[in-house]
Design an enzyme around this catalytic site. Structure first.
Site, PDB file in Angstrom:
ATOM      1  CB  CYS A  35      -0.831  -0.125   1.552  1.00 44.68           C
ATOM      2  SG  CYS A  35      -0.312   0.076   3.012  1.00 44.68           S
ATOM      3  CG  HIS A  54      -5.325  -0.064   3.554  1.00 47.57           C
ATOM      4  ND1 HIS A  54      -4.019   0.365   2.986  1.00 47.57           N
ATOM      5  CD2 HIS A  54      -5.765   0.424   3.070  1.00 47.57           C
ATOM      6  CE1 HIS A  54      -4.722  -0.193   1.975  1.00 47.57           C
ATOM      7  NE2 HIS A  54      -5.632   0.409   1.444  1.00 47.57           N
ATOM      8  CB  SER A 107      -6.135  -3.118  -0.441  1.00 48.14           C
ATOM      9  OG  SER A 107      -6.892  -4.078   0.323  1.00 48.14           O
TER      10      SER A 107
END
Length: 365
Positions: free
Chosen positions: A169, A204, A221
């Site tokens: 990410c 994330h 993702s």
């Protein structure tokens, strides 16, 4: 890395620990609670670049030796794959022992006509990121130091396009910045998430975008609804709440959101990306205050650009752009103040654009 304003205020969600604000040496406003040391301990390892070298409790590694990968890193990667993959050593042996592995095509870096609308360009950029594929090996191939100046990160992004290796990410965020530098009307800023699931914390990050007053995101993702969002959300809070709903669908609870400031379009800029202008504690803020702080952050970004301290339209031609996929104008503006920090909120969910399923075998995001 410059400090930002951390908001973890009261809100309306049940019993909240008694708290008093204290200013940390870095300039980040911290709230000391009755949980004290445990709350602060939870803060210390939060570094999205390496996810504290753990991904939901599972260790992962960073290739710090550059490319080509050295033998020690290569062997460590396969040993780790054998440990984390459901098929264990069998999958590593099957791949490493194969003599007829297909040649993987290298995706083409997207190029655009001047007349191509920005939303179509964003779709092409996300498609390119998606074609690189998610890195399931447990070893991040590109070492990203978030304190590096923007010009160094853009050089790294250029290397990513040449190597065309799977990415995670944070690498996708750097690549997204690089591939959108030629879009001066597009505002870009990092959005980081910290979630909780089954006894572990997960981190994330995506690249938030704002075009013509509409918010969206680019990223990578394991789950299709935790990366690309077309610029269709009226407010920043709508965008973030859509991510929260996506997390809820895989039983993750959103704990914190970090919002950065707008990133310069000048690939040669020596300034650093401001990753944590606002740090919002979702539980302590409560729903209404969370939305308000999200919208306050959005106003901060608009004001900064309005004052000419953010990344507005480029005004100076460069004959040779060595860190951008296209030759484009670049912005000479430098942000004057990194200490003006406040966060920003509103609610509504919008249908995310369907993307191909990444089909991960784990519930990590």
């Amino acid at each position: 890395m410059p400090g930002g304003k951390k908001v973890a205020g009261g809100g309306s969600s049940g019993a909240t620990p008694t708290s008093a604000a204290a200013t940390a040496p870095s300039g980040v406003r911290r709230l000391e609670t009755s949980e004290g040391t445990s709350a602060q301990r939870d803060e210390e390892p939060e570094e999205e670049g390496e996810e504290d070298l753990r991904d939901g409790g599972v260790p992962f590694f960073v290739n710090r030796g550059g490319l080509p990968v050295d033998e020690a890193t290569w062997e460590r990667m396969w040993k780790h794959v054998a440990k984390i993959h459901p098929d264990g050593e069998k999958v590593a042996q099957r791949i490493r022992g194969a003599t007829d592995l297909p040649k993987i095509p290298i995706p083409s870096v997207p190029t655009f006509q001047p007349s191509t609308p920005v939303p179509e360009r964003l779709e092409a950029v996300q498609r390119y990121i998606r074609e690189l594929q998610y890195n399931h090996t447990g070893t991040q191939f590109f070492e990203i130091k978030k304190s590096r100046p923007l010009t160094g990160l853009m050089d790294l992004a250029k290397e990513m396009t040449k190597e065309a290796l799977p990415i995670k990410c944070l690498e996708a965020v750097i690549l997204g910045i690089y591939l959108t530098n030629s879009m001066p009307t597009l505002e870009r800023f990092p959005i980081s998430f910290k979630t909780y699931f089954s006894g572990n914390y997960f981190r994330h990050i995506v690249l938030g975008v704002n075009f013509a007053g509409r918010y969206g995101a680019l990223g990578m993702s394991r789950r299709e609804d935790l990366m690309y969002k077309p610029p269709a959300f009226r407010t920043l809070s709508e965008l973030v709440l859509d991510f929260e709903a996506a997390y809820g669908r895989c039983w993750h609870v959103l704990k914190k959101v970090k919002l950065g400031q707008s990133v310069s379009h000048d690939p040669h800029s020596v300034e650093q990306i401001e990753w944590k202008h606002s740090v919002l504690d979702v539980e302590r803020l409560g729903r209404d205050d969370f939305r308000k702080e999200l919208e306050r952050h959005a106003r901060d970004m608009r004001l900064k650009i309005g004052k000419g301290t953010g990344p507005p339209s480029p005004t100076k031609d460069r004959k040779k752009d060595v860190s951008s996929p296209q030759r484009a104008q670049s912005s000479p503006h430098r942000r004057n103040s990194r200490s003006e920090r406040r966060p920003s909120g509103d609610k509504k969910t919008s249908e995310p654009k369907a993307m191909p399923d990444l089909n991960g075998y784990q519930i990590r995001v």
